[in-house]
Design a protein around this motif. Sequence first.
Motif, PDB file in Angstrom:
ATOM      1  N   ALA A   1     -43.207  -2.141-126.674  1.00  0.00           N
ATOM      2  CA  ALA A   1     -43.505  -1.365-125.469  1.00  0.00           C
ATOM      3  C   ALA A   1     -42.694  -0.073-125.507  1.00  0.00           C
ATOM      4  O   ALA A   1     -43.199   1.008-125.162  1.00  0.00           O
ATOM      5  N   GLY A   2     -41.437  -0.182-125.945  1.00  0.00           N
ATOM      6  CA  GLY A   2     -40.600   1.006-126.064  1.00  0.00           C
ATOM      7  C   GLY A   2     -41.094   1.957-127.133  1.00  0.00           C
ATOM      8  O   GLY A   2     -41.163   3.179-126.923  1.00  0.00           O
ATOM      9  N   ILE A   3     -41.464   1.423-128.288  1.00  0.00           N
ATOM     10  CA  ILE A   3     -41.941   2.268-129.384  1.00  0.00           C
ATOM     11  C   ILE A   3     -43.255   2.952-129.004  1.00  0.00           C
ATOM     12  O   ILE A   3     -43.448   4.158-129.240  1.00  0.00           O
ATOM     13  N   ALA A   4     -44.174   2.200-128.411  1.00  0.00           N
ATOM     14  CA  ALA A   4     -45.456   2.780-128.000  1.00  0.00           C
ATOM     15  C   ALA A   4     -45.257   3.844-126.917  1.00  0.00           C
ATOM     16  O   ALA A   4     -45.985   4.839-126.865  1.00  0.00           O
ATOM     17  N   THR A   5     -44.247   3.645-126.056  1.00  0.00           N
ATOM     18  CA  THR A   5     -43.938   4.648-125.033  1.00  0.00           C
ATOM     19  C   THR A   5     -43.445   5.935-125.683  1.00  0.00           C
ATOM     20  O   THR A   5     -43.800   7.045-125.256  1.00  0.00           O
ATOM     21  N   LEU A   6     -42.643   5.811-126.750  1.00  0.00           N
ATOM     22  CA  LEU A   6     -42.204   7.002-127.480  1.00  0.00           C
ATOM     23  C   LEU A   6     -43.393   7.730-128.114  1.00  0.00           C
ATOM     24  O   LEU A   6     -43.399   8.968-128.187  1.00  0.00           O
ATOM     25  N   PHE A   7     -44.384   6.970-128.581  1.00  0.00           N
ATOM     26  CA  PHE A   7     -45.610   7.601-129.090  1.00  0.00           C
ATOM     27  C   PHE A   7     -46.218   8.509-128.023  1.00  0.00           C
ATOM     28  O   PHE A   7     -46.725   9.589-128.318  1.00  0.00           O
ATOM     29  N   GLN A   8     -46.171   8.050-126.771  1.00  0.00           N
ATOM     30  CA  GLN A   8     -46.769   8.817-125.673  1.00  0.00           C
ATOM     31  C   GLN A   8     -45.900  10.003-125.271  1.00  0.00           C
ATOM     32  O   GLN A   8     -46.402  11.115-125.076  1.00  0.00           O
ATOM     33  N   THR A   9     -44.614   9.789-125.101  1.00  0.00           N
ATOM     34  CA  THR A   9     -43.755  10.832-124.528  1.00  0.00           C
ATOM     35  C   THR A   9     -43.360  11.899-125.544  1.00  0.00           C
ATOM     36  O   THR A   9     -43.299  13.083-125.213  1.00  0.00           O
ATOM     37  N   ILE A  10     -43.061  11.487-126.793  1.00  0.00           N
ATOM     38  CA  ILE A  10     -42.661  12.445-127.828  1.00  0.00           C
ATOM     39  C   ILE A  10     -43.882  12.908-128.613  1.00  0.00           C
ATOM     40  O   ILE A  10     -44.123  14.095-128.788  1.00  0.00           O
ATOM     41  N   GLY A  11     -44.679  11.926-129.084  1.00  0.00           N
ATOM     42  CA  GLY A  11     -45.911  12.235-129.794  1.00  0.00           C
ATOM     43  C   GLY A  11     -45.686  12.819-131.184  1.00  0.00           C
ATOM     44  O   GLY A  11     -44.587  13.243-131.539  1.00  0.00           O
ATOM     45  N   PHE A  12     -46.739  12.794-131.945  1.00  0.00           N
ATOM     46  CA  PHE A  12     -46.743  13.456-133.252  1.00  0.00           C
ATOM     47  C   PHE A  12     -48.202  13.730-133.621  1.00  0.00           C
ATOM     48  O   PHE A  12     -49.055  12.862-133.511  1.00  0.00           O
ATOM     49  N   GLY A  13     -48.463  14.951-134.043  1.00  0.00           N
ATOM     50  CA  GLY A  13     -49.835  15.331-134.344  1.00  0.00           C
ATOM     51  C   GLY A  13     -50.721  15.119-133.132  1.00  0.00           C
ATOM     52  O   GLY A  13     -50.353  15.472-131.999  1.00  0.00           O
ATOM     53  N   PRO A  14     -51.904  14.503-133.325  1.00  0.00           N
ATOM     54  CA  PRO A  14     -52.791  14.253-132.179  1.00  0.00           C
ATOM     55  C   PRO A  14     -52.395  13.035-131.360  1.00  0.00           C
ATOM     56  O   PRO A  14     -52.997  12.758-130.321  1.00  0.00           O
ATOM     57  N   VAL A  15     -51.399  12.287-131.806  1.00  0.00           N
ATOM     58  CA  VAL A  15     -51.004  11.043-131.144  1.00  0.00           C
ATOM     59  C   VAL A  15     -50.046  11.334-129.991  1.00  0.00           C
ATOM     60  O   VAL A  15     -49.024  12.006-130.181  1.00  0.00           O
ATOM     61  N   GLY A  16     -50.377  10.824-128.822  1.00  0.00           N
ATOM     62  CA  GLY A  16     -49.499  10.948-127.671  1.00  0.00           C
ATOM     63  C   GLY A  16     -49.942  12.021-126.699  1.00  0.00           C
ATOM     64  O   GLY A  16     -50.338  13.122-127.092  1.00  0.00           O
ATOM     65  N   ALA A  17     -49.878  11.669-125.407  1.00  0.00           N
ATOM     66  CA  ALA A  17     -50.252  12.625-124.365  1.00  0.00           C
ATOM     67  C   ALA A  17     -49.128  13.604-124.061  1.00  0.00           C
ATOM     68  O   ALA A  17     -49.348  14.631-123.428  1.00  0.00           O
ATOM     69  N   ARG A  18     -47.891  13.254-124.508  1.00  0.00           N
ATOM     70  CA  ARG A  18     -46.701  14.048-124.194  1.00  0.00           C
ATOM     71  C   ARG A  18     -46.549  14.197-122.679  1.00  0.00           C
ATOM     72  O   ARG A  18     -46.265  15.272-122.162  1.00  0.00           O
ATOM     73  N   LEU A  19     -46.768  13.062-122.008  1.00  0.00           N
ATOM     74  CA  LEU A  19     -46.649  12.945-120.565  1.00  0.00           C
ATOM     75  C   LEU A  19     -45.760  11.726-120.264  1.00  0.00           C
ATOM     76  O   LEU A  19     -45.547  10.880-121.140  1.00  0.00           O
ATOM     77  N   PRO A  20     -45.275  11.586-119.041  1.00  0.00           N
ATOM     78  CA  PRO A  20     -44.419  10.436-118.694  1.00  0.00           C
ATOM     79  C   PRO A  20     -45.211   9.142-118.527  1.00  0.00           C
ATOM     80  O   PRO A  20     -45.329   8.590-117.432  1.00  0.00           O
ATOM     81  N   ILE A  21     -45.771   8.653-119.628  1.00  0.00           N
ATOM     82  CA  ILE A  21     -46.590   7.435-119.614  1.00  0.00           C
ATOM     83  C   ILE A  21     -45.776   6.283-120.190  1.00  0.00           C
ATOM     84  O   ILE A  21     -45.251   6.383-121.294  1.00  0.00           O
ATOM     85  N   VAL A  22     -45.674   5.198-119.449  1.00  0.00           N
ATOM     86  CA  VAL A  22     -44.973   4.003-119.914  1.00  0.00           C
ATOM     87  C   VAL A  22     -45.996   3.005-120.444  1.00  0.00           C
ATOM     88  O   VAL A  22     -46.960   2.662-119.762  1.00  0.00           O
ATOM     89  N   GLN A  23     -45.783   2.573-121.677  1.00  0.00           N
ATOM     90  CA  GLN A  23     -46.662   1.589-122.308  1.00  0.00           C
ATOM     91  C   GLN A  23     -46.099   0.177-122.122  1.00  0.00           C
ATOM     92  O   GLN A  23     -44.887   0.005-121.989  1.00  0.00           O
ATOM     93  N   GLY A  24     -46.969  -0.800-122.149  1.00  0.00           N
ATOM     94  CA  GLY A  24     -46.525  -2.182-122.056  1.00  0.00           C
ATOM     95  C   GLY A  24     -47.635  -3.128-122.475  1.00  0.00           C
ATOM     96  O   GLY A  24     -48.788  -2.717-122.667  1.00  0.00           O
ATOM     97  N   THR A  25     -47.303  -4.397-122.629  1.00  0.00           N
ATOM     98  CA  THR A  25     -48.278  -5.402-123.040  1.00  0.00           C
ATOM     99  C   THR A  25     -49.375  -5.530-121.988  1.00  0.00           C
ATOM    100  O   THR A  25     -49.100  -5.672-120.801  1.00  0.00           O
TER     101      THR A  25
END
Length: 477
Positions: free
Chosen positions: A77-101
């Motif tokens: 959940a933490g790693i997927a949240t980093l995908f959203q907040t930090i992002g790389f390339g087209p991956v991630g909204a770069r918004l305050p989105i919290v991921q979870g199961t």
Amino acid sequence: MTDSSIGTPQQLRDPNYTPALHRAIPLGIQHVLAMFVSNVTPAIIIAGAAGFGFGSDAGAQGFPDMTYLIQMSMLFAGIATLFQTIGFGPVGARLPIVQGTSFAFIPIMIPLVAGKGVEALPALFGGVIIGGLFHTFIATFIGKIRFALPPLVTGLVVTMIGLALVKVGIQYAAGGIPAIDKPEYGSLLNWSAALIVIFVTLGLKFYAKGMLAVSAVVIGIIVGYFYAMAMGMVTLEGIATSWSRAAPIAFPSPFKYGFELSFAAIIGFCLMAFVSAVETVGDVSGITKGGAGREATDEEISGATYADGLGSAVAGVFGGFPNTSFSQNVGLIAMTGVMSRHVVTIGAIFLIICGLIPKVGAVIRTIPIEVLGGGVIVMFGMVVAAGISMLSDVNWNRRNMVIFAIALSIGLGLQLDPKAVQYLPDTLRILMTSGLLPAAVIAIVLNLILPEDLSDEATDAVSGGMQGHGEGSFKSK
């Protein structure tokens, strides 16, 4: 309520703004607390359904597999949240989105693992990985499939998810599935622990404000936990034993349970990926509207969906379940007014640290199932309520009522009586008895092929005089 001491109104609406660290850390942790119980609950439910959770022989060894699944739920959940907040390339909204199961996949996972033990996990995680990759692929055309999933379909699916899970909450509150045939199942002691959690949660939700209201379920479970200790349902010795058995730190193991391709798992996870993708679109839109007062961009929507899918696929490799954006945090952002993605990044780091420390999972594991049941009843009931809320946006004409009626009848009916399709091939039987998938497929197909208008005569004969009289939605004008 927005705190002006954190930053100016313009700064608070900026996802790239970073508040002072002494402000950012508690803000980030409260995002985690808002979803913490919901995030680890699926691991406990799946372990119980498979037969290596509460009440199983695995208790003698300290429930090692359930602890690992809890650990992976927090870590990814933490790693997927980093995908959203930090992002790389087209991956991630770069918004305050919290991921979870995601709860959405539980009705799919339970028939796949029911009573099969750890041996069912290779096929399950094979489905998680393939489904996650398919979810990533959906991001390339997410905007073009939204027409197939209007509120009628998504509301029905979310309602079905909740209806599939409420039984689990009741069983947990009564003592858990392994105790069903025992005298203590449904005892006043068991129910008292669950009711304490429910009452505390409701009290905080209705009469508290700020973080107390946001963390109502977590606080309710903590209060229930202390009540269970006072009643002898959990002992200090048991907590100490669980703590001592857990390693101080442990890293995830790739393909710990193996990898197996199951047609039923792949189909189930891929179909649910559509629903999860649309849910994420709604969450992204809610965050940008509530936090920044604007519509989400196409790049933000596709980036969020990419992060959803990739996060799920990576989690599956290490024994984690599918991830999705958590709707609880949409309301939290609207409440605090802080749009900073870096605040959520801090919360993600906190989750990752918890996921690397098995002792955290070991403590969670000691929560009596009856106490967890109280929290689960509230959470899963809210899933049903969320589905009904989505359905309130539907134009309840006779056409939509017929679609809803047929999809709900077949989906819920198969869920309640799985033996009705016992002679189907195993793969098809598993998919059908989830109830969720047949309901979703029927609703999508009928919505696409049925004409927009049905005459009164077409429904009068089957509605028993209860076809309704509204020409639009049920909302007051």
